[in-house]
Design a protein around this motif. Structure first.
Motif, PDB file in Angstrom:
ATOM      1  N   UNK A 160      21.659  39.021  19.511  1.00 23.83           N
ATOM      2  CA  UNK A 160      21.155  39.200  18.159  1.00 23.83           C
ATOM      3  C   UNK A 160      20.266  40.395  17.883  1.00 23.83           C
ATOM      4  N   UNK A 161      19.973  41.195  18.880  1.00 27.54           N
ATOM      5  CA  UNK A 161      19.055  42.324  18.673  1.00 27.54           C
ATOM      6  C   UNK A 161      19.553  43.345  17.656  1.00 27.54           C
ATOM      7  N   UNK A 162      20.854  43.475  17.492  1.00 28.49           N
ATOM      8  CA  UNK A 162      21.407  44.507  16.611  1.00 28.49           C
ATOM      9  C   UNK A 162      21.559  44.052  15.160  1.00 28.49           C
ATOM     10  N   UNK A 215      11.877  32.499  14.080  1.00 26.44           N
ATOM     11  CA  UNK A 215      12.107  32.714  15.510  1.00 26.44           C
ATOM     12  C   UNK A 215      10.806  33.159  16.169  1.00 26.44           C
ATOM     13  N   UNK A 216      10.639  32.793  17.424  1.00 23.76           N
ATOM     14  CA  UNK A 216       9.420  33.163  18.154  1.00 23.76           C
ATOM     15  C   UNK A 216       9.660  34.297  19.139  1.00 23.76           C
ATOM     16  N   UNK A 217      10.879  34.796  19.205  1.00 23.44           N
ATOM     17  CA  UNK A 217      11.187  35.895  20.119  1.00 23.44           C
ATOM     18  C   UNK A 217      10.589  37.204  19.601  1.00 23.44           C
ATOM     19  N   UNK A 234      31.034  37.203  17.582  1.00 25.50           N
ATOM     20  CA  UNK A 234      31.273  38.154  16.496  1.00 25.50           C
ATOM     21  C   UNK A 234      31.145  37.487  15.127  1.00 25.50           C
ATOM     22  N   UNK A 235      31.636  36.268  14.995  1.00 26.49           N
ATOM     23  CA  UNK A 235      31.554  35.558  13.715  1.00 26.49           C
ATOM     24  C   UNK A 235      30.099  35.283  13.334  1.00 26.49           C
ATOM     25  N   UNK A 236      29.312  34.829  14.290  1.00 27.13           N
ATOM     26  CA  UNK A 236      27.893  34.556  14.021  1.00 27.13           C
ATOM     27  C   UNK A 236      27.176  35.845  13.636  1.00 27.13           C
ATOM     28  N   UNK A 237      27.359  36.891  14.408  1.00 26.63           N
ATOM     29  CA  UNK A 237      26.657  38.148  14.139  1.00 26.63           C
ATOM     30  C   UNK A 237      27.076  38.752  12.793  1.00 26.63           C
ATOM     31  N   UNK A 238      28.337  38.629  12.438  1.00 27.16           N
ATOM     32  CA  UNK A 238      28.799  39.146  11.140  1.00 27.16           C
ATOM     33  C   UNK A 238      28.123  38.410   9.995  1.00 27.16           C
TER      34      UNK A 238
END
Length: 95
Positions: A47-49, A63-65, A7-11
């Motif tokens: 990380x998609x959202x 990123x290469x994704x 959650x911290x990373x995504x925020x």
């Protein structure tokens, strides 16, 4: 992986404005634990959202994704790219 860490990373990623970037390492430092690989793991799994394309490697490689679409998304946002599609991290990193 700890849900609070995820959650911290995504925020933090959600707070990166359009036209700017951050690095996996900068995110790890901001969270205060883990490192670039742990942040990369969070982004790969969750990380998609969030604007995942705004997170780049320390050397500016996007990123290469997602079929390599990060470069196109960064261009659309006006992020300056250098040779070989790398981001000028010093000029565009969120502080």
């Amino acid at each position: 992986m700890d849900d609070d860490y995820v959650e911290a990373v995504l925020a933090l990623v959600e707070d990166v404005p359009a036209g700017r970037v951050t690095t996996y390492g900068a995110l790890a430092r901001a969270v205060g634990t883990g490192g670039p690989r742990q942040v990369g793991r969070v982004m790969a799994l969750h990380g998609d959202a969030v604007p995942w394309w705004r997170v780049v490697h320390a050397d500016g490689r996007p990123a290469t994704c997602h079929g390599g679409t990060a470069v196109d998304r960064l261009r659309e946002e006006g992020v300056p790219l250098m040779a070989r599609g790398r981001v000028d991290v010093r000029a565009t990193e969120v502080s």
